[in-house]
Write a protein that holds these residues in place. Structure first.
Motif, PDB file in Angstrom:
ATOM      1  N   ASN A   1       0.811  -1.198   0.000  1.00 60.12           N
ATOM      2  CA  ASN A   1       0.000   0.000   0.000  1.00 60.12           C
ATOM      3  C   ASN A   1       0.855   1.263   0.000  1.00 60.12           C
ATOM      4  OD1 ASN A   1      -2.971  -0.487   0.008  1.00 60.12           O
ATOM      5  ND2 ASN A   1      -2.348  -1.931   1.580  1.00 60.12           N
TER       6      ASN A   1
ATOM      7  N   ASN B   1       2.253   1.663  -3.384  1.00 61.59           N
ATOM      8  CA  ASN B   1       1.196   2.058  -4.296  1.00 61.59           C
ATOM      9  C   ASN B   1       0.976   3.571  -4.238  1.00 61.59           C
ATOM     10  OD1 ASN B   1      -0.803   1.832  -6.155  1.00 61.59           O
ATOM     11  ND2 ASN B   1      -2.295   0.896  -4.786  1.00 61.59           N
TER      12      ASN B   1
ATOM     13  N   GLN C   1      -4.947  -1.117  -6.308  1.00 56.27           N
ATOM     14  CA  GLN C   1      -5.237  -1.585  -4.959  1.00 56.27           C
ATOM     15  C   GLN C   1      -6.026  -2.886  -4.851  1.00 56.27           C
ATOM     16  OE1 GLN C   1      -6.857   1.363  -2.266  1.00 56.27           O
ATOM     17  NE2 GLN C   1      -5.093   0.838  -1.008  1.00 56.27           N
TER      18      GLN C   1
ATOM     19  N   LEU D   1      -8.066   1.591   1.941  1.00 53.51           N
ATOM     20  CA  LEU D   1      -7.301   1.013   3.031  1.00 53.51           C
ATOM     21  C   LEU D   1      -7.768   1.551   4.368  1.00 53.51           C
ATOM     22  CD1 LEU D   1      -5.039  -0.897   3.755  1.00 53.51           C
ATOM     23  CD2 LEU D   1      -3.466   1.037   3.682  1.00 53.51           C
TER      24      LEU D   1
END
Lengths: 417, 446, 408
Positions: free
Chosen positions: A90, A93, A116, C310
């Motif tokens: 992440n 990214n 993602q 996220l």
């Protein structure tokens, strides 16, 4: 406007490379680096040993503690690496996107959003591909081969050829498997729902749920052992009866209740055809806990306000359940049903542990095992025959999956996806 | 004392204490025959896989420790009931142990065909021919074809099993006034007498999970050796003699005379298929005894209530399963054994096979318990009990020795159709159908 | 009110049916081997008539006597440390050969059950016993009789003992090692799948990517693949990885000095990865279903607030999914804890690293009919998972959604 596709692709590739190289090397490095912990813990263990004067040997203590040390650090490293994967990917990214598209935030987030999902499902896809999909496909291809590799459909002969090995068994196995597939999940679900609902409404609910759950904690073999105490007779021969003055004993509870004497040795699950139902009951006894636990959690998730609204409208418990709660957990019921169906297909331990191996009790899974163990070692296309039966077993789940797929599409449409 | 003297006395002291320590441990390895020099392999590790567990595993580990002591190597044994399936997976995926102990020649042969076994060499083969009783049959048992069809010696027979035994309780026989029969005719007469007296002669149990039926096949094989010539036996094994031929069906019928006779069998004929083989002999010792005789191989005392102590204290004994006087087929004996193969070569492993040729290696296990050997050089006095010596003698007095047929047949038959059909036979299926079904299974795999 | 008591009744009935086997299980595990196999478990609680064999005296006694006195219970319990037999003697079985009335010249075997107080002829002497076990054996001349074994039927009092447990747990020093190994295997094999599955479930529920629904159906369908199919390819794979890791080991460290370069292909790590892979389909199926059921408005309002996937996942979804995560972790824990086959094929096979189910299986070995041991080991292997379940119970609380949706 430049297309984002190359950027996405190259970013993704960079992330992939990093993961593939960085993670294993980090893992190995950490592993090697933390080796001294083992010896430190072993010394600690020896100190404890001396202080408490343990009875087993010092060597054993040393071994156990260094094993515990190995265990602790392996666990920490293994779990840590998993978390590290998600964190690093992440991070990469976001930052790669920011680095490459310094100007437009919209394009940045576009890049991030494209990559993602693959980060999220990446490990899953890789693991499942390697561990389940590839073996399944290779089994499929093996089933269409002879032992020397030539293509043939001979292994499937048991489907249509009455003289082929396995013809009769397959028909019996299909009959039995269908019975199991229909009865066991339904009974489990009905009982599971019932218990979940009832247990919520009484104070001793947790105790009740624990008892229903416990069979799950026993392996299938253990469950078989337990139900032998009920269904099976036999053991050491019964005492002699002389003039009927000495009783002879039946050691299976149900058999005793049914009035079987000790001489009537056959277990109830050996009965032709009806024996199947006793075996099914064992699986129901074990798996209802699974349904119950899931439904318990699902019922808890039903929004409080829908329940309140129904209470205000004067709903009785039955209406509450069937009109308010059940519709909202419908998808959960489907999930449990699908899972149970698949589980029922795969179970072979129970008949095996009880030696209820005769053809009348055959299931697809036991037939598969028989093919490998009994028919095997020596016949040259055994592996291929085994593969063919395995493929038939896997195919039986297709209707269920089609239904699931349709339902999911509908679900996603409702959610507006 | 000078430094040298101190050092010397220290060394002497250490050597003495080491010798003392190893003496205390060396009971098993202190055998009548002395162990020759096999070499030094200090620090080498040998991995062994087999199916032996429990007591057998313990004895194996003790015996192997003699090798470890003599060479300094370390032997790691891992045993599992699922050995047959596991070893196939391990051999095919490059996880081979150094030594694999096959309980059945059939599986070993299959693995040889796939190229996973290492040939043991002609020297070892000719050693066995010369040093084992009926040595050439043992060498034949261990000879298989590899992937290209070339035959080589792969399986070293070590640890054997004798099957043609009938176990009984001497006290029961004494109480009832029975005598040991020396002919099959006498055995049948004795069984009838027992029935007339209100006793039950036989305990028979063939249940064994996935292997249910193997005890019935043992009965039939013993009877086959007593009703037909050994040549016919060999032809039966290779299916040159079909399973539904008169000789085979006859042997099956004779077995049926024993096991399908409700008066003969404890629990009735219908209990045979559901009684666990390890439970059946317990009937000899129950109170009151539910049967008086049990035909079974030499390993069965481990399943007695006192785990075999009965043999030592005289509560149980055995006699040779007799042949027909009228058939003139001599003294045939049925048996089995484990075949030790090399699945990953190493100098230490080769030394281990050399170790197995030493009489001492056999005597070390003989002294611990259920172990029989055909090694002519092994000192008979090393057998742990008189019973074992008696069995050893039966083994050497046999005029014909044959390996368990179901172990020799391809697995699809020997560990499949033969077992399941004999179970069906025990449950009432007629002999002709049984023979036909098994023959059909043979035809299907040809 | 009717419904309340109806609830109690129905639930009680179901629980009772569920419990009966457990009573069987626990009571059988506390009995001696012969008792477990002779009479059903429900007889264990009341005096039951059982048969035993005792011998009148030891061979070593060498005194000639007129009368021998003894007690049957003392003879029976002579060498016993547990499961002491007590109760009331009902009868002794005597077998004798008498002249056959129908076949002159031949003898017939008869069996008689002799009650207390009645005299019977044993080896030429008069044998009589009383209900409490006292017996006397008298001869007309001073003799030294051979010990006689007699079958006696006793109304035996209930007796329990923990022998089975001791035998299973302590007779084998490998059991503590096995328990440690089981924990080593189970804990990561539970944590790792949940982590991976949670991310994937979220993606399948609320993220957009091409082929999402098809992939999901495939993932779930893989649940049906029997694990046995995968063993050989998996073993070959790990074998390859192990040789690569060994080479790396040689290159990076100084392991050659200690000759510890070899990386085992069958190890705990291979078990973790394998169990993870096998557990993923079900985990993802369960979790995704749960996440989809969460109110869509949450996601939407968070997105409007500018949260990334996220952040939504870690800050919002995970806390809300605790019941589902807890449910699944129990199942995964159970499955891995009780698993035998995967550990056998893919796990380490040196004695001290074997997991508990394998250790149990080896112990029971071929004595699969020792009911008391089987039942005891089933009880032992049940304890840890049950404790896990009970401790996870508190996570099944009503979700934090209460009232949070409509304008809350």
């Amino acid at each position: 406007m430049r297309s984002l596709k190359p950027v996405i692709a190259s970013n993704g590739f960079a992330i992939l490379l990093t993961v593939v190289f960085l993670l294993p090397i980090t893992a190995i490095f950490l592993f090697v680096f933390t080796t001294p912990i083992d010896t430190m813990l072993a010394k600690f263990g020896l100190w404890l040993h001396a202080v408490n004067e343990w009875s087993f040997s010092e060597f054993d203590t040393e071994e156990r503690f260094s094993k515990i040390g190995f265990a602790i650090r392996s666990v920490i490293i293994a779990v840590g690496i998993s978390f590290l994967y998600f964190w690093i990917t992440n991070w990469l990214n976001m930052n790669l996107a920011m680095y490459r598209e310094k100007t437009s935030i919209g394009r940045q987030s576009n890049i991030v959003e494209s990559i993602q999902p693959w980060i999220f499902v990446g490990p899953t896809l890789v693991l499942l591909l390697l561990f389940l999909l590839v073996p399944a496909l290779s089994t499929l291809s093996l089933s269409f081969q002879e032992s020397d590799g030539t293509l043939s459909s001979r292994n499937y002969a048991f489907l249509w050829d009455s003289s082929a090995l396995g013809y009769l068994q397959f028909r019996l196995a299909m009959r039995n498997s269908l019975m199991w597939l229909i009865l066991v999940p339904s009974v489990c679900i009905i009982l599971g729902l019932l218990i979940a609902v009832l247990a919520d409404s009484v104070r001793w609910g947790v105790i009740a749920k624990t008892f229903i759950f416990v069979p799950l904690a026993i392996s299938f073999v253990g469950a078989a052992v337990i139900w032998r105490n009920i269904f099976a007779g036999g053991g050491i021969e019964a005492l002699e009866t002389i003039n009927g003055s000495t009783p002879s004993y039946q050691i299976g509870l149900l058999k005793s209740l049914l009035g079987h004497t000790a001489e009537y040795n056959e277990p109830l699950y050996s009965l032709k055809f009806w024996g199947n139902f006793f075996l099914m009951w064992i699986l129901v006894w074990v798996q209802t806990g699974f349904a119950m636990v899931i439904f318990s959690a699902a019922l808890r998730g039903v929004p409080e306000d829908t329940i309140e609204a129904a209470t205000i409208d004067g709903a009785n418990p039955f209406q509450m359940f069937f009109r308010v709660k059940l519709p909202q957990i419908y998808s959960t019921v489907l999930v449990v049903w699908t899972t149970l169906v698949i589980l029922v297909l795969k179970v072979f331990d129970i008949p095996y542990a009880l030696s209820a191996n005769d053809d009348d009790k055959l299931l697809l899974a036991t037939m598969m095992e028989n093919a490998r163990n009994n028919w095997s070692i020596g016949g040259d296309n055994v592996d291929n025959l085994y593969a063919a039966i395995a493929v038939m077993l896997m195919l039986t789940v297709v209707p269920n999956m089609v239904f699931n797929g349709w339902r999911i599409r509908r679900e996603q449409k409702e959610l507006g996806n | 004392m000078s430094l040298t003297k101190k050092y010397l006395s220290l060394t002497a002291f250490t050597a003495a204490s080491f010798a003392f320590a190893s003496f205390a441990q060396a009971d098993v390895c202190d055998t009548p025959s002395k162990l020759g020099d096999i070499g030094n392999f200090a620090g080498e590790v040998i991995t062994v896989a087999g199916s032996m567990e429990g007591k057998d595993e313990e004895m194996l580990v003790n015996t192997v420790s003699c090798f470890e002591k003599a060479t300094g190597a370390v032997v790691k044994y891992s045993g599992s009931r699922d050995f047959a399936a596991l070893i196939v997976a391990d051999l095919r995926s490059n996880n081979a142990p150094n030594i694999s102990i096959f309980p059945q020649p059939g599986l070993a042969g299959d693995m040889a065909k796939e190229g996973h076994l290492v040939p043991l060499g002609d020297e070892l083969a000719s050693w066995m021919t010369n040093n084992y009783g009926a040595g050439s049959s043992w060498v034949d048992l261990g000879t298989y074809s590899d992937a290209s069809g070339k035959k080589d010696f792969y399986g070293f027979a070590y640890k054997m099993d004798l099957k043609s035994l009938v176990w009984y309780s001497p006290e029961q026989f004494e109480d009832n006034g029975y005598e040991i029969p020396t002919t099959m005719e006498g055995l049948i007469e004795l069984s009838d007498q027992m029935v007339a007296d209100g006793n039950t002669p036989w305990c028979i149990g063939v249940e064994s999970g996935n292997a249910t039926g193997w005890t019935a096949t043992d009965w039939m094989e013993d009877l086959m050796l007593r009703t037909a010539s050994p040549e016919k036996y060999d032809m039966w094994v290779s299916n040159e003699l079909p399973f539904n031929s008169p000789e085979v069906l006859n042997a099956m019928e004779v077995y049926g005379q024993f096991s399908r006779n409700d008066d003969y069998v404890a629990g009735g004929a219908s209990s045979v298929a559901t009684t666990f083989f390890g439970d059946a002999p317990k009937g000899l010792f129950s109170s009151p005894a539910s049967c008086l005789m049990h035909r079974q191989a030499s390993f069965i005392p481990a399943f007695f209530p006192k785990k075999g102590e009965e043999v030592a204290n005289g509560e149980a004994d055995f006699f040779y399963f007799p042949p027909y006087e009228s058939a003139n087929l001599g003294n045939p004996v049925l048996g089995a054994g484990t075949l030790w193969t090399m699945t990953k070569d190493s100098p230490a492993t080769r030394a281990f096979f050399e170790f197995m040729t030493e009489a001492s290696a056999h005597e070390a296990w003989m002294s611990q318990g259920t172990f029989l050997t055909a090694h002519k050089g092994a000192d008979l006095s090393a057998y742990a009990t008189p019973a074992l010596r008696k069995q050893g003698e039966i083994l050497s007095n046999a005029t014909t020795f044959r390996f368990d047929a179901s172990d020799l047949m391809p697995g699809a038959i020997g560990a499949g159709a033969f077992w399941s059909e004999m179970t069906a036979f025990a449950n009432g299926q007629d002999a002709k159908t049984t023979g036909d079904n098994i023959q059909a299974a043979w035809d299907a795999i040809k | 009110m009717i419904t309340k008591s109806l609830s109690h009744f129905v639930l009680g009935l179901i629980v009772f049916i569920w419990i009966v086997p457990f009573i069987a299980l626990v009571s059988t595990s506390l009995r001696s081997e012969t008792e477990a196999k002779t009479a059903g478990f429900w007889t264990a609680f009341t005096p039951t008539e059982l048969g035993h064999r005792f011998s009148t005296h030891d061979k070593s006694e060498k005194i000639e006597i007129f009368t021998m006195n003894g007690n049957i219970f003392e003879r029976l319990n002579k060498d016993k440390e547990s499961f002491i037999i007590s109760g009331e003697i009902k009868s002794i079985l005597i077998k004798q050969r008498i002249a056959d009335p129908e076949k002159p010249g031949k003898t017939k075997l008869i069996r008689k059950l002799v009650p207390a107080g009645e005299v019977m002829n044993v080896r030429g002497g008069d044998f009589v016993f009383s209900k409490n076990g006292d017996f006397s054996w008298s001869f007309s001349e001073k003799t030294l009789p051979k010990p006689k074994k007699l079958d006696v039927f006793i109304d035996q009092n209930p007796i329990f003992g923990t022998d089975a447990y001791i035998e299973v747990l302590f007779d084998n020093k490998n059991v503590p090692n096995a328990l440690i190994s089981s924990f080593i295997v189970t804990i990561p094999a539970t944590i790792i799948p949940i982590t991976i599955a949670a991310f994937a479930a979220y993606a399948f529920a609320w993220m957009q990517f091409p082929g999402r629904d098809w992939l999901f159906v495939i993932v779930v369908s893989l649940m049906v693949v029997p694990t046995q199919l995968a063993f050989l390819p998996i073993l070959q794979g790990f074998s390859g990885i192990a040789s690569w890791a060994t080479a790396l080991n040689q290159w990076v460290t100084d392991c050659e000095l200690t000759d510890s370069c070899q990386v085992a292909s069958k190890s705990f790590a291979s078990l973790w990865i394998t169990h993870t892979a096998f557990g993923l389909p079900l985990a993802i199926y369960l979790l995704r279903n749960y996440i989809v059921g969460l109110p869509k408005e949450l996601l939407q309002s968070a997105r409007i607030d500018g949260a990334s996937h996220l952040q939504i996942f870690t800050r919002l979804i995970i806390p809300l999914s605790v019941p589902a995560l807890a449910s699944f972790s129990i199942f995964q824990f159970l499955w891995v804890w009780n698993d035998l086959i995967v550990a056998l094929y893919i796990g380490p096979n040196n004695a001290s690293d074997l997991v508990f189910p394998i250790r149990l299986q080896k112990q029971l070995g071929t004595f699969k009919d020792q009911l008391h041991l089987l039942n005891a080991s089933a009880v032992i292997s049940m304890i840890v998972p049950v404790l896990v379940f009970l401790s996870m119970q508190r996570y099944f609380i009503r979700g934090l959604l209460a009232g949070s949706v409509k304008g809350g």
